[in-house]
Design an enzyme around this catalytic site. Sequence first.
Site, short mmCIF file in Angstrom:
data_model
loop_
_atom_site.label_atom_id
_atom_site.label_comp_id
_atom_site.label_asym_id
_atom_site.label_seq_id
_atom_site.Cartn_x
_atom_site.Cartn_y
_atom_site.Cartn_z
N HIS A 1 0.83 -1.21 0.00
CA HIS A 1 0.00 0.00 0.00
C HIS A 1 0.86 1.26 0.00
O HIS A 1 1.78 1.39 0.80
CB HIS A 1 -0.90 -0.02 1.24
CG HIS A 1 -2.01 0.96 1.21
ND1 HIS A 1 -1.90 2.21 1.77
CD2 HIS A 1 -3.25 0.89 0.67
CE1 HIS A 1 -3.04 2.86 1.61
NE2 HIS A 1 -3.89 2.08 0.95
N ASP B 1 -6.33 13.89 -7.98
CA ASP B 1 -6.02 12.66 -7.24
C ASP B 1 -7.35 11.96 -7.02
O ASP B 1 -8.17 12.41 -6.21
CB ASP B 1 -5.34 12.97 -5.91
CG ASP B 1 -4.91 11.72 -5.16
OD1 ASP B 1 -5.07 10.61 -5.71
OD2 ASP B 1 -4.43 11.84 -4.03
N MET B 2 -7.58 10.86 -7.72
CA MET B 2 -8.89 10.24 -7.70
C MET B 2 -8.80 8.73 -7.71
O MET B 2 -7.90 8.14 -8.30
CB MET B 2 -9.72 10.69 -8.91
CG MET B 2 -9.08 10.38 -10.24
SD MET B 2 -10.18 10.65 -11.66
CE MET B 2 -11.22 9.18 -11.57
N ALA B 3 -9.74 8.11 -7.02
CA ALA B 3 -9.95 6.69 -7.17
C ALA B 3 -10.78 6.47 -8.42
O ALA B 3 -11.55 7.34 -8.83
CB ALA B 3 -10.67 6.11 -5.95
N LYS C 1 -16.93 4.52 -17.62
CA LYS C 1 -15.71 5.33 -17.71
C LYS C 1 -14.74 4.98 -16.59
O LYS C 1 -13.54 4.79 -16.83
CB LYS C 1 -16.07 6.82 -17.67
CG LYS C 1 -16.92 7.25 -18.86
CD LYS C 1 -17.28 8.72 -18.79
CE LYS C 1 -18.14 9.11 -19.99
NZ LYS C 1 -18.53 10.55 -19.97
N GLY D 1 -7.26 19.93 -6.37
CA GLY D 1 -6.18 20.12 -5.42
C GLY D 1 -6.27 21.41 -4.62
O GLY D 1 -5.57 21.57 -3.61
#
Length: 359
Positions: A128, A186-188, A237, A319
Amino acid sequence: MTDTGTHSRGSRYRLDHGELEEFVFGVLRSAGVDREPAATIAEALVRADLRGVDSHGVARLPAYVRNVEAGGFEPSPAVTVDRSTDSVFLVDADGGPGQHAGAVAMERLIETVDETGVSLAAVSNSNHFGTAAYYTERAAERGYIGIAMTNVGPDVIPFGGRNPFFGTNPLSVSVPTDRDFSITLDMATSVVAMGKIDHVAKAQNAEIPAEWAVDEHGEPTTDPHEVAALRPVGGPKGYGLALIVDVLCGLLSGAGPSPSVGPLYGDYDEPMDLGHFFGVIDVSAFRDPAAFAVDVGDLVDALKAQQTADGTDEIMLPGEIETRTMERRRSSGVPVSESVYDDLRGLGERYEVALPDGR
């Protein structure tokens, strides 16, 4: 402005970020982690909390320590970096914490990108690695465009499926600007990170939106305790993005795809064995950096000048909210929920490291 962190609501403690980082470092060192990876993990976890991403902050420390204690995380990793071509690096994390291998990889790319214009790295045999923005902002702070992504264990259904197959497979891109922050996506690739369910919603017994997750029957659920899998962001997507992240991180590195990745929680004696992918772009290889900065600034100004919808005061850049949260928390302290504070205090007592009193 209210604090936007996921643990801020109902938090009973606020801790100085410097003291909190020293505490995390002390616990990791006492648990047997080498100095350099311990310092990197401590910085990365507290930085996540500072940015308001509490699901990936110090709430993860107990799991990291358990993995170290049980043998899932190598506490003294001998990270190796092989230069495959002028611009490509292959990094073996040696089973150590992902933050350490990720920081080593990103620093090597930053050191060499002036030679090549673009530098890429694939990391295998890792664990991780926290928030992807931790790495990309390191590049942007030095004037480069940074890219980072990782695969993780299966938590997300493919579009049209009912059982978990992909990980949340996050990705981040940071672009330097002429402002006091970088543009940082910054994305899951899932609607939400699993940590917001496991570490926030469950702890607070709070309902979750129906679009976040499904139960064991593949049906949408609002009960965090019934969650069997997450849903991909944007349907097909997000599913497509998760697949690409898995290819770049899991297959290109040779680590393996999400279904082969072990969990962070549960099998603490087994490594997660996942992969990361990093990239750094030297703007000067494409055009004059000063002219690029002007164009980025003009783009920002144009976005900020757009008419806002009802109920919206300002158009925010990716951000920007996290940067403002960081500024507030640097001065007012990191909010920590009572349950997380109790977990940290337990670790501190076990390893004889004093946890700051932030009541």
